[in-house]
Design a protein around this motif. Structure first.
Motif, short mmCIF file in Angstrom:
data_model
loop_
_atom_site.label_atom_id
_atom_site.label_comp_id
_atom_site.label_asym_id
_atom_site.label_seq_id
_atom_site.Cartn_x
_atom_site.Cartn_y
_atom_site.Cartn_z
N ARG B 190 0.83 -1.22 0.00
CA ARG B 190 0.00 0.00 0.00
C ARG B 190 0.86 1.27 0.00
N GLU B 191 2.16 1.10 0.21
CA GLU B 191 3.05 2.27 0.23
C GLU B 191 3.26 2.76 -1.21
N VAL B 192 3.25 4.07 -1.34
CA VAL B 192 3.48 4.70 -2.65
C VAL B 192 4.69 5.62 -2.51
N CYS B 193 5.40 5.82 -3.59
CA CYS B 193 6.56 6.72 -3.59
C CYS B 193 6.22 8.03 -2.89
N ASP B 194 7.14 8.50 -2.01
CA ASP B 194 6.88 9.74 -1.28
C ASP B 194 6.94 10.96 -2.18
N GLY B 195 7.61 10.85 -3.31
CA GLY B 195 7.60 11.93 -4.29
C GLY B 195 8.71 12.95 -4.13
N GLY B 205 2.89 18.16 -10.80
CA GLY B 205 1.57 17.51 -10.84
C GLY B 205 1.65 16.11 -10.26
N LEU B 206 2.66 15.36 -10.68
CA LEU B 206 2.82 14.00 -10.17
C LEU B 206 3.11 14.01 -8.67
N PHE B 207 3.90 14.97 -8.25
CA PHE B 207 4.19 15.06 -6.81
C PHE B 207 2.90 15.28 -6.02
N GLU B 208 2.07 16.18 -6.50
CA GLU B 208 0.80 16.45 -5.80
C GLU B 208 -0.06 15.19 -5.75
N PRO B 231 16.07 9.84 4.49
CA PRO B 231 15.96 11.29 4.68
C PRO B 231 15.19 11.96 3.54
N HIS B 232 15.18 11.34 2.37
CA HIS B 232 14.42 11.89 1.24
C HIS B 232 12.93 11.86 1.57
N SER B 233 12.49 10.70 2.08
CA SER B 233 11.08 10.58 2.49
C SER B 233 10.80 11.56 3.64
N TYR B 234 11.72 11.61 4.57
CA TYR B 234 11.57 12.50 5.73
C TYR B 234 11.38 13.94 5.26
N ASN B 235 12.18 14.35 4.30
CA ASN B 235 12.08 15.72 3.81
C ASN B 235 10.72 15.97 3.17
N ALA B 236 10.30 15.04 2.32
CA ALA B 236 9.01 15.24 1.64
C ALA B 236 7.86 15.25 2.64
#
Lengths: 457, 389
Positions: B190-195, B205-208, B231-236
């Protein structure tokens, strides 16, 4: 002939470009000069690569413009007649520090910042004379343009600190100059014919310096500045004479600017250092004591303004004030006429410089640097410009032209002069000197490939 | 903000070059990973600002594929914003991101960047891996899926979930969290890329879309607290998602658990360790202490710093999607290989990381340098897992 492929064969594809994007960047700098298009950009790594490029350029009669940090602001590393821009910054080895004889041998791409950091880490008791420029400026670029540094009052300008060099001649031969031509040690340029004079101040028109030996100096344990202020510009020559008679400063900044408002008036900022605390305190006191002679006319600045000056001017290189001033127009452009003057001519130059600045709708911004023990003064008549506004750039060009003529008219010479300003100097030069310069260049560079268009060839 | 919103700022760059250095102008080399690799002014932050102005604002240059290659070589490490002396320094990375948005709109992104974005849109990850495979890293472990009521959602991210090297870190952190007794679980399929990288690559648009999708899942499950591996996920999640979730990087959580005695590291771990600061933990989120506090709390760990450390840390070269797009490329001057050599020079036998992207980049570099016998790359969670009683 298209020489892209042969250049790729010499330095590799990653470090050769004829893409519009690279050509755009290397065809202009942050000053007010017109962009001038490069045809190729090449970043060599070794002296052998430099030799091969020079031989190729000779064969095809294609100009070469060597480039260090590209921070002259006067377009000296922007080619006048197209051809190859030789970005030297990949040649970035600090080869040797000779601690006891106090010199460093380094390649042409070593930046001021890298050398400072290397010395701080490995030889914290030694330093080199660091220019006010951003740390991206290269050591070799600075000596080629006969720049100065934070020890220029005490030790002379930086080109005088060169002990030796390795040069690729315009015909491709590699040549060593100074003691290194006859000894493994790069420790002195005397007592020998001073062939380094064939390359210093020639703005890359006589060859490509690939290595230098630069003098290092004891790094002081104590260092501070004083800030004096005065409203009377005419006192400057006498005051400079008196303060240099003390013979105790490392450096002396003089600043006169309209913006920011707190910095107005003439500010004298002597930098004082010592290895011993007692000596240091005495030097400070002797400078303060000098003010008695100028009571009420030149005064000591204390408190918040003095602290601000300390923050701005004590770091090597100084950062804050220069950055604030350069960004005054929020336009990303900056250039100045670097007038080297006899000390007694500084008040006249300054008064007229204010008039020129105001004529072109600029706040005046004058930065002075005392040189070589007080024998001359560099007066920077500076102009911020807005790169997004063509009219503003044109105004600054006119202001620079007037400033250049002003300096020459009152008996000065121009430092790191742009091509047009070089022409002004050549027009006034002794005709036999001009002939000699041409003969020297012809002898060294028969195909006139080295940074042509400079020194009015 | 869009590029047009920066039109009065972009031309203010002087190309003075402070942005290329560390704060102390380290003699080891330039701290801009892109300039460090390519060494042409066009690949410096200032060069990029000037090219963005010339091509996307003033129209002096036609936007080209080569321009796109230059703009997408940047790892978005933020060294430039940190070192620039001008008041607009914070905008440098944002301007680059806005320029990339223009390149996306003009369909001028490098093919590999397009592939990254398409994969994330189609599969929820850049690797074209099936969603159900997002569980695989946790096979044969006791790490369970998140259930309503769990205190923490363990957000693993794409790299930790799919990259075989980084999966070690994902498992180690899961194991440490199990030992702490904290109620937690992960999302798996169920996890999706944090973007985070999608945002950095300019696909707003994809990030949103990703943000919305993740947020919806978090809300459905009643998530309140999230601990991230990356940390990338953390930042997003911390800075660009809704602030209704409390987000931690795992080093922050583990540091607190050690301090409170919920994790007992007294078994120790004997090693000389140097630590590489990830850009999205350090320069983006100013967290330099937590990883070091963990390492120094472990008996037997001797922490030695590299020359370029904390805010002066040299990027591994994987940020801004480069871990996948590889626009910076390999070779001995690649940032990851430079960084591995720098770590080796400390005499450490462990190069500790706190980021799955850094881990995969540095692991590859270690092999390329032939230093596997002298230095090992380990995530802090692996070091800690070995030290726990």
């Amino acid at each position: 002939m298209d020489i892209y492929s042969p250049l790729v064969d010499i330095v590799g594809e990653d470090f050769t470009s004829n893409h519009e994007e690279e050509l755009y960047i290397y065809s202009r700098d942050s000053g007010a000069q017109q962009p001038r298009k490069a045809d190729y950009v090449v970043a060599p790594k070794t002296v052998e690569e430099v030799q091969q490029i020079v031989k190729l350029a000779n064969k095809e009669k294609i100009p070469i413009t060597p480039m260090g940090g590209g921070l002259t602001l006067s377009g000296l590393a922007v080619p006048i007649k197209g051809g190859i821009v030789l970005d030297m910054k990949r040649m970035d080895r600090i080869i040797e520090v000779n601690e006891k004889s106090r010199y460093v041998i380094l390649e042409a791409g070593v930046t001021q910042g890298a050398l400072q950091s290397h010395l701080e880490k490995n030889y914290p008791h030694l330093e080199h004379s660091m220019p006010d420029a951003p740390p991206m400026a290269t050591i070799v670029g600075n000596v080629v343009i006969q720049g100065h540094g934070h020890l220029s009052v005490a030790q002379g300008i930086n080109s005088q600190m060169v002990n030796g060099m390795e040069v690729v001649l315009p015909t491709g031969e590699v040549c060593k100059l100074g003691s290194c031509s006859i000894s493994p040690y790069w420790f002195t340029r005397d007592p020998l014919p001073d062939l380094m004079g064939l390359f210093l101040g020639w703005l890359g028109t006589t060859g490509i310096i690939t290595k230098v030996s630069l003098q290092l100096f004891p790094k002081p344990k104590f260092r501070d500045l004083l800030t004096f202020t005065s409203a009377d510009l005419d006192l400057l020559p006498d005051f400079i004479f008196d303060i240099t008679q003390l013979n105790l400063m490392d450096n002396l900044f003089i600043i006169s600017q309209e913006w920011p408002p707190w910095a107005q008036g003439i500010l004298y900022v002597p930098i004082i250092s010592a290895q011993d605390e007692e000596e240091f305190k005495l030097k400070i006191e002797l400078h303060k004591k000098l003010l008695r002679k100028y009571e009420g006319k030149i005064t000591l600045v204390e408190g918040r303004h003095a602290e601000r000056m300390r923050e701005a001017r004590l770091p090597v290189p100084p950062v804050t004030l220069g950055v604030m001033a350069a960004d005054a127009k929020q336009g990303g452009g900056f250039e100045y006429t670097g007038g080297i003057l006899p000390i007694e001519k500084v008040p006249e130059a300054s008064s007229k410089a204010v008039e020129i600045a105001h004529k072109y709708g600029q706040p005046y911004l004058l930065g002075y640097q005392l040189l070589t023990g007080g024998h001359s003064m560099m007066c920077g008549l500076a102009y911020c410009l807005n790169r997004a506004d063509g009219e503003d750039i044109e105004k600054v060009r006119k202001a620079l032209d007037e400033s250049n003529k002003l300096i020459l008219d009152i008996g000065g010479v121009l430092w790191k002069a742009e091509a047009l300003a070089q022409r002004l100097m050549v027009q006034r030069m002794d005709p036999n000197t001009v002939k000699l310069m041409k003969r020297v260049r012809k002898a060294l560079d028969p195909n006139a490939i080295m940074n042509p268009g400079n020194w009015s060839d | 903000m869009a590029l047009k919103d920066y039109k009065d700022i972009i031309h203010r760059c002087f190309r003075c070059g402070y942005c290329k250095f560390t704060s102390d102008y380290s003699y080891l080399g330039f701290n801009c990973p892109v300039y460090s690799k390519y060494r042409l002014e066009s690949y410096s932050p200032g060069g990029m600002m000037w090219l963005i102005y010339a091509s996307l604002v003033k129209g002096e240059l036609k936007p080209s594929k080569h321009l796109s290659q230059i703009l997408y070589s940047c790892t978005m490490c933020r060294n430039c914003s940190q070192e620039c002396k001008f008041k607009f320094n914070e905008d440098i990375v944002n301007i680059l991101k806005a320029a990339r948005e223009e390149m996306v709109d003009k369909q001028l992104v490098p093919q590999i960047v397009g592939q990254f974005l398409t994969n994330v849109y189609d599969y929820g990850n850049p690797y074209r891996e099936l969603k159900q495979n997002r569980d695989n890293w946790a096979e044969n472990t006791e790490i369970k899926h998140y259930e309503k009521g769990d205190e923490f959602l363990y957000y693993v991210g794409c790299v930790g979930s799919y990259d075989t090297v980084s999966q070690k870190a994902a498992r180690a952190l899961g194991s440490v969290l199990l030992k702490s007794g904290l109620p937690f679980g992960f999302l798996g399929s169920r996890e999706v890329c944090d973007g985070n990288e999608v945002d950095m690559l300019g696909e707003k648009g994809l990030f949103e879309f990703l943000k919305e999708e993740n947020t919806q899942i978090f809300k459905e499950l009643g998530v309140k607290k999230i601990v991230t591996l990356s940390p990338h996920s953390y930042n997003a999640l911390k800075n660009n998602y809704s602030n209704e979730f409390e987000v931690f990087h795992y080093t922050q959580l583990l540091r607190d658990l050690v301090k409170s005695g919920k994790l007992d590291v007294s078994r120790g771990f004997k090693a000389k360790v140097t630590y590489h600061d990830p850009c999205f933990l350090g320069r983006y989120n100013n967290e330099y202490d937590a990883p070091r506090e963990i390492l120094t709390a472990i008996p037997g760990v001797e922490l030695v710093e590299m020359e370029r450390t904390k805010e002066n840390s040299f990027c591994c070269g994987g940020g801004g999607g480069n871990f996948y797009t590889d626009i910076l490329g390999s070779g001995k001057d690649s940032p990851s290989r430079i960084r591995v050599r720098e770590a080796h020079d400390t005499g450490a036998n462990i190069l500790a990381v706190a980021c799955p992207v850094c881990m995969m980049m540095l692991e590859d570099a270690l092999k390329a340098e032939g230093l596997e016998d002298e230095l090992a790359i380990k995530d802090i969670s692996e070091v800690m897992n070995a030290a726990l009683l």
